[in-house]
Design a protein around this motif. Structure first.
Motif, mmCIF file in Angstrom:
data_model
loop_
_atom_site.group_PDB
_atom_site.id
_atom_site.type_symbol
_atom_site.label_atom_id
_atom_site.label_comp_id
_atom_site.label_asym_id
_atom_site.label_seq_id
_atom_site.Cartn_x
_atom_site.Cartn_y
_atom_site.Cartn_z
ATOM 1 N N LEU A 1 44.637 41.950 25.694
ATOM 2 C CA LEU A 1 43.932 43.106 26.344
ATOM 3 C C LEU A 1 44.798 43.939 27.161
ATOM 4 O O LEU A 1 45.583 43.386 28.027
ATOM 5 N N ALA A 2 44.849 45.493 27.028
ATOM 6 C CA ALA A 2 45.685 46.047 27.948
ATOM 7 C C ALA A 2 45.143 47.338 28.220
ATOM 8 O O ALA A 2 44.350 47.928 27.367
ATOM 9 N N SER A 3 45.629 48.059 29.401
ATOM 10 C CA SER A 3 45.345 49.202 29.759
ATOM 11 C C SER A 3 46.395 50.107 29.888
ATOM 12 O O SER A 3 46.081 51.689 30.096
ATOM 13 N N VAL B 1 44.690 37.073 26.099
ATOM 14 C CA VAL B 1 45.828 37.547 27.033
ATOM 15 C C VAL B 1 45.734 38.757 27.457
ATOM 16 O O VAL B 1 45.712 39.736 27.201
ATOM 17 N N MET B 2 45.248 38.936 28.997
ATOM 18 C CA MET B 2 45.066 39.986 29.751
ATOM 19 C C MET B 2 46.544 40.570 30.165
ATOM 20 O O MET B 2 47.138 39.888 31.012
ATOM 21 N N ALA B 3 47.198 41.496 29.597
ATOM 22 C CA ALA B 3 48.417 42.033 29.749
ATOM 23 C C ALA B 3 48.374 43.506 30.206
ATOM 24 O O ALA B 3 48.566 44.321 29.667
ATOM 25 N N GLY B 4 48.045 43.454 31.570
ATOM 26 C CA GLY B 4 47.887 44.782 32.208
ATOM 27 C C GLY B 4 46.652 45.281 32.025
ATOM 28 O O GLY B 4 46.529 46.686 31.741
ATOM 29 N N TRP B 5 45.427 44.555 31.873
ATOM 30 C CA TRP B 5 43.770 44.898 31.782
ATOM 31 C C TRP B 5 43.508 45.568 33.101
ATOM 32 O O TRP B 5 43.214 44.370 33.491
ATOM 33 N N MET B 6 43.408 46.410 33.316
ATOM 34 C CA MET B 6 42.930 46.906 34.503
ATOM 35 C C MET B 6 41.232 46.993 34.605
ATOM 36 O O MET B 6 40.811 48.169 34.915
ATOM 37 N N ARG B 7 40.710 46.060 34.205
ATOM 38 C CA ARG B 7 39.260 46.045 34.363
ATOM 39 C C ARG B 7 38.875 44.576 35.119
ATOM 40 O O ARG B 7 39.450 43.536 34.658
ATOM 41 N N ILE B 8 37.953 44.378 35.815
ATOM 42 C CA ILE B 8 37.536 42.986 36.268
ATOM 43 C C ILE B 8 36.603 42.521 35.019
ATOM 44 O O ILE B 8 35.606 43.346 34.709
ATOM 45 N N VAL B 9 36.951 41.426 34.574
ATOM 46 C CA VAL B 9 36.002 40.934 33.319
ATOM 47 C C VAL B 9 34.997 39.972 33.997
ATOM 48 O O VAL B 9 35.170 39.369 35.035
ATOM 49 N N GLY B 10 33.829 40.141 33.539
ATOM 50 C CA GLY B 10 32.520 39.492 33.766
ATOM 51 C C GLY B 10 32.555 38.203 33.200
ATOM 52 O O GLY B 10 33.413 37.716 32.214
ATOM 53 N N GLU B 11 31.389 37.362 33.578
ATOM 54 C CA GLU B 11 31.311 36.008 33.067
ATOM 55 C C GLU B 11 31.206 35.953 31.544
ATOM 56 O O GLU B 11 31.434 34.719 31.044
ATOM 57 N N ASN C 1 45.590 35.928 32.494
ATOM 58 C CA ASN C 1 45.928 37.209 33.516
ATOM 59 C C ASN C 1 47.470 36.993 33.953
ATOM 60 O O ASN C 1 47.950 36.001 34.256
ATOM 61 N N ILE C 2 48.322 38.313 33.760
ATOM 62 C CA ILE C 2 49.402 38.284 34.504
ATOM 63 C C ILE C 2 49.311 39.126 35.659
ATOM 64 O O ILE C 2 48.801 40.403 35.626
ATOM 65 N N HIS C 3 49.701 38.828 36.904
ATOM 66 C CA HIS C 3 49.446 39.600 38.174
ATOM 67 C C HIS C 3 50.952 39.750 38.709
ATOM 68 O O HIS C 3 51.531 38.808 39.016
ATOM 69 N N PRO C 4 51.406 41.100 39.369
ATOM 70 C CA PRO C 4 52.427 41.068 39.999
ATOM 71 C C PRO C 4 52.595 40.989 41.455
ATOM 72 O O PRO C 4 53.056 41.566 42.253
ATOM 73 N N SER C 5 52.220 39.367 41.779
ATOM 74 C CA SER C 5 52.689 38.917 42.958
ATOM 75 C C SER C 5 52.580 37.293 42.939
ATOM 76 O O SER C 5 52.383 36.677 41.963
ATOM 77 N N LEU C 6 52.955 36.734 44.067
ATOM 78 C CA LEU C 6 52.945 35.449 43.848
ATOM 79 C C LEU C 6 51.675 34.757 44.469
ATOM 80 O O LEU C 6 51.737 34.934 45.692
ATOM 81 N N LEU C 7 50.770 34.751 43.513
ATOM 82 C CA LEU C 7 49.387 34.195 44.166
ATOM 83 C C LEU C 7 49.469 32.914 44.859
ATOM 84 O O LEU C 7 50.331 32.401 44.630
ATOM 85 N N PRO C 8 48.505 32.796 45.631
ATOM 86 C CA PRO C 8 47.325 33.407 45.993
ATOM 87 C C PRO C 8 47.652 34.669 47.147
ATOM 88 O O PRO C 8 46.741 35.179 47.613
#
Ligand code: GRF
Length: 232
Positions: free
Chosen positions: A42-44, A120-130, A142-149
């Motif tokens: 999934l990508a945006s 794989v959410m690869a830059g999917w700019m949507r909040i996914v629901g249940e 999902n991939i996120h550009p920070s050291l979560l949390p």
């Protein structure tokens, strides 16, 4: 060793250490499993992560096939990459649906119809629901550009700059209902240097994303294969 050479090596060593990025956990090899895993991506946006998944498959670093690229944005560059590499794609534009649930259902159905095993959410700019989360438990990442949390949500790179942290990075994690909160699969740390702009930092983070996302996919795929083995 002559002084010049020694100095050169010291300078270069400190340069290397400053530039160095750390991946954890780091297995020496990408996990192996059979048979290949069927991916839905999934990508945006630009789709650079999507492209690196394709390259990892081509280089035999990742035993996978991409069944479908789903985009929600009809103008995103990821589509061009799908065309370039002859990957099937579909545009499911969220603006065509009255509710998030309806859009999610359409995305889920497409993935299920194609027997996708890992999403794989690869830059999917949507909040996914249940809807999607429950259908793909432990199979949606999902991939996120920070050291979560740290720095969840939008503009994570700017958030890190604003807080003057000296190390940031990227994280691949399982998706759960709360945004950017699921279990962490793999992370890469990236030092922020004084000379960095938002753009140079983004480039450094993306470079690491392109390494850790295929690794994370292989890790999760191996888990999926191992669990399935028990049911046979
Ligand atoms: C990446 O930085 C990712 O962390 C974030 O969106 C960006 C997508 O980049 N979720 P690209 O479209 O893969 O180039």
């Amino acid at each position: 060793m002559n002084q010049d050479k020694k100095k050169y090596m010291e300078n270069n060593l400190s340069y290397d250490l400053n530039e160095h990025s750390l991946i954890s956990p780091l297995d020496s090899e990408s996990p192996l499993y059979e048979p290949k895993i069927r991916l839905g991506v999934l990508a945006s946006g630009n789709g650079s992560n999507f492209e690196y998944i394709i390259k990892s498959i081509q280089n035999k670093k990742l035993n996978a096939e991409i069944s479908i690229l789903i985009v929600n944005n009809p103008n995103c560059l990821a589509i061009k990459k799908a065309i370039k590499y002859k990957i099937p794609y579909v545009i499911i534009n969220h603006r065509d649906y009255d509710t998030r649930l309806e859009h999610d259902r359409k995305v889920s159905k497409k993935l299920e119809d194609l027997s996708v095993e890992l999403v794989v959410m690869a830059g999917w700019m949507r909040i996914v629901g249940e809807e999607l989360i429950n259908r793909f438990t432990n199979r949606l990442i999902n991939i996120h550009p920070s050291l979560l949390p740290s720095f969840k949500g939008v503009d994570a790179i700017q958030q890190a700059i604003d807080k003057s942290v000296t190390i940031t990075g990227c994280t691949v994690h399982y998706v759960q209902k709360e945004v950017d909160s699921g279990s962490i699969i793999i992370q890469a740390a990236v030092p922020i240097q004084e000379k960095d702009s938002k753009e140079t930092l983004k480039q450094k983070i993306q470079k690491m994303e392109h390494i850790i996302l295929p690794l994370a996919i292989a890790k999760v795929a191996k888990n999926i294969r191992t669990n399935f083995k028990g049911n046979k």
